[in-house]
Design an enzyme around this catalytic site. Structure first.
Site, PDB file in Angstrom:
ATOM      1  N   ASP A   1       5.971  -2.068  -8.952  1.00  0.00           N
ATOM      2  CA  ASP A   1       5.511  -3.434  -9.210  1.00  0.00           C
ATOM      3  C   ASP A   1       5.942  -3.923 -10.598  1.00  0.00           C
ATOM      4  O   ASP A   1       5.414  -4.912 -11.102  1.00  0.00           O
ATOM      5  CB  ASP A   1       3.981  -3.502  -9.130  1.00  0.00           C
ATOM      6  CG  ASP A   1       3.495  -3.756  -7.707  1.00  0.00           C
ATOM      7  OD1 ASP A   1       4.345  -3.887  -6.807  1.00  0.00           O
ATOM      8  OD2 ASP A   1       2.272  -3.814  -7.491  1.00  0.00           O
TER       9      ASP A   1
ATOM     10  N   ASP B   1      -9.937   3.059  -4.871  1.00  0.00           N
ATOM     11  CA  ASP B   1     -10.059   4.459  -4.473  1.00  0.00           C
ATOM     12  C   ASP B   1     -11.495   4.812  -4.097  1.00  0.00           C
ATOM     13  O   ASP B   1     -11.751   5.430  -3.059  1.00  0.00           O
ATOM     14  CB  ASP B   1      -9.547   5.379  -5.580  1.00  0.00           C
ATOM     15  CG  ASP B   1     -10.015   4.936  -6.970  1.00  0.00           C
ATOM     16  OD1 ASP B   1     -10.944   4.113  -7.057  1.00  0.00           O
ATOM     17  OD2 ASP B   1      -9.447   5.418  -7.962  1.00  0.00           O
TER      18      ASP B   1
END
Length: 530
Positions: free
Chosen positions: A132, A285
């Site tokens: 990214d 997460d």
């Protein structure tokens, strides 16, 4: 009746207005300030007890696992995977290795190289670099690194997307949409500064292959720069407790704990069944782990499998990291509370564990009590001798909590006093971040990638570092820490002059710690041409 109430109100206002200023303060002190402070002390004692009980219970579970050898290898089947005559390499499952990164100029080679050197049949592994990066130079460097390894025969894919929507969660979500991922059964994930050992997959994947109920195998982080400075030593003590005690106890007690976002292997089917990656918070997460745990999947923590990684070595980077790690869980708790409470097919004990133990005690109360009790209430009490704090809450409970935390890193036990002062300063930011997360305001979705230095400092001269230190000194000011430090210094001086309760012995060093960190005299100084 309304007229009577109005007249009474006017009489009260008049009587207060006629009181001398000193008498007015005495009345306010007796009827407002002292009761509120006593209430604050009571609340802090309750929260301190909650934190102590939580840490003691985790410690006892971990001790039980160690004494009775309740290790994953003794509980779950994990026979090594080998090729057979008929199937050959097909006896190994297809594994996808994901490496999300964003402008990781200093460490991209380390993570990609380590992933490519893992031992696994070449036609049964796909390495996916999710870049990214917005820096054109970094993009080109990462792309060339992938091309180099591809030329060496590695099945590596360099993938980019048009935007950074969802940050890391968005990158992982897009990464799973590629057609070649459909052939994979498991995903190993590594952040850009993580360097798995060659045998990482050989030691982790068998747990998933032989145990269909297991969704996640989490390894332990090992810190390559723990001795770089005092700040990294302090971080190592906190992180070692997290892995050695918190993760170990969760794995042993109920096969559930928070996924650390990296250095773990997931069963792809479990990710899909849990709803996939979601970017509603900055802890994608933990979000996935909670949903998978409520769906009945089991997690395994392997403390003997260690993956090299890097600790933030600048105070600025560490503050940003701790904001995300504290704000995200609080915001996730706000979003998931009713879902957990109303979840079907989940036992009440599991719901209670997730809500109270996993979220409230460890990720909300612990941050609140550390700052509010030791940095606000106790120092403030020196101005109010009417308010007494019991010795057990003032000394015994915090001492016990400190010793339990320090047990995770025996080699750094001599630094425990510095660790306490450091953690109390950081509790200011964690407490603020928790409030932002619970109220869902301000910087709730702020995601600043933690700066990694890699081998930067090894190639820079001390003269260059000193030059930057002198030039950037004004940028190192942290006003919030300085203000709290001055407040604590005033409290310490007042206590020393007027009382004999010896509170200043603790308050004064804590004020120095706030002021020192407020002026940025902690962590590593980055050379100017970094």
């Amino acid at each position: 009746m309304e007229k009577v109430v109005t007249q009474l109100h006017q009489v009260l206002l008049l009587s207060w207005a006629e009181l001398p200023l000193g008498e007015l303060w005495r009345q306010f002190r007796a009827w407002v300030a002292v009761p509120l402070l006593r209430l604050a002390v009571f609340a802090c004692l309750i929260m301190s007890t909650m934190v102590l009980v939580e840490k003691v219970s985790m410690g006892l579970i971990t001790l039980y696992a160690k004494v009775f050898r309740r290790r994953p290898a003794r509980i779950y089947k994990c026979d090594p995977l080998t090729e057979d005559e008929e199937m050959g390499p097909l006896a190994y499952p297809m594994v996808l290795v994901q490496i999300p990164m964003y402008n990781e100029k200093e460490v991209y080679q380390l993570s990609i190289g380590a992933a490519c050197n893992m031992v696994w049949p070449g036609d049964r592994i796909i390495i996916q670099v999710l870049d990214d990066s917005t820096d054109p130079l970094v993009k080109e460097l990462v792309k060339k690194e992938c091309e180099m390894w591809y030329g060496r025969g590695k099945n590596i894919r360099y993938e980019r997307r048009e935007n950074r929507i969802g940050y890391k969660a968005g990158a992982l979500k897009v990464g799973m949409r590629y057609s070649y991922v459909e052939s994979c059964e498991y995903i190993a994930m590594f952040d850009a500064d993580f360097q798995p050992a060659p045998d990482f997959l050989m030691r982790t994947v068998p747990f998933l292959v032989h145990n269909p109920s297991i969704a996640l195998v989490q390894s332990r982080w090992k810190f390559v720069n723990a001795s770089e400075c005092l700040m990294t030593r302090m971080q190592e003590m906190s992180m070692n407790f997290h892995f050695k005690v918190e993760q170990e106890s969760g794995s042993t007690a109920c096969a559930f704990f928070g996924y650390n976002g990296t250095a773990g292997v997931w069963r792809i089917r479990a990710i899909h069944e849990a709803g996939g990656w979601q970017d509603r918070t900055t802890v994608e997460d933990m979000d996935l782990a909670v949903r998978a745990g409520l769906a009945g999947w089991k997690f395994v923590y392997l403390g003997d499998v260690k993956v090299n990684s890097e600790l933030p070595s600048t105070f600025k980077a560490y503050r940003y990291q701790q904001h995300r790690w504290s704000c995200g869980p609080a915001n996730l708790f706000r979003k998931l509370f009713l879902n957990v409470l109303m979840a079907k097919g989940v036992s009440m004990s599991m719901k209670l564990y997730v809500i109270y133990n996993f979220f409230v005690a460890r990720r909300i109360v612990s941050h609140f009590v550390t700052f509010s009790f030791y940095c606000v209430v106790i120092p403030l009490s020196v101005f109010f001798p009417e308010v007494t704090i019991p010795r057990w809450g003032l000394m015994y409970v915090p001492t016990a909590i400190t010793l339990i935390n320090a047990a995770g890193t025996p080699s750094s036990f001599h630094l425990v006093i510095f660790w306490v002062l450091f953690e109390n300063v950081m509790s200011l930011h964690r407490c603020k971040a928790v409030l932002i997360g619970l109220l869902e305001t301000g910087r709730v979705n702020e995601w600043i990638v933690t700066e990694k230095l890699g081998d930067t400092l090894k190639s820079k001269s001390d003269a260059c570092a000193t030059k930057r230190f002198r030039f950037k000194i004004k940028e190192r000011f942290n006003l919030l820490e300085i203000m709290v430090g001055i407040y604590l210094l005033i409290c310490a001086c007042y206590d020393y002059v007027y009382w004999d309760d010896l509170y200043f012995i603790f308050i004064f060093p804590q004020s120095v710690a706030f002021i020192v960190m407020g002026f940025g005299f902690i962590g590593t100084i980055i050379p100017a041409d970094k």
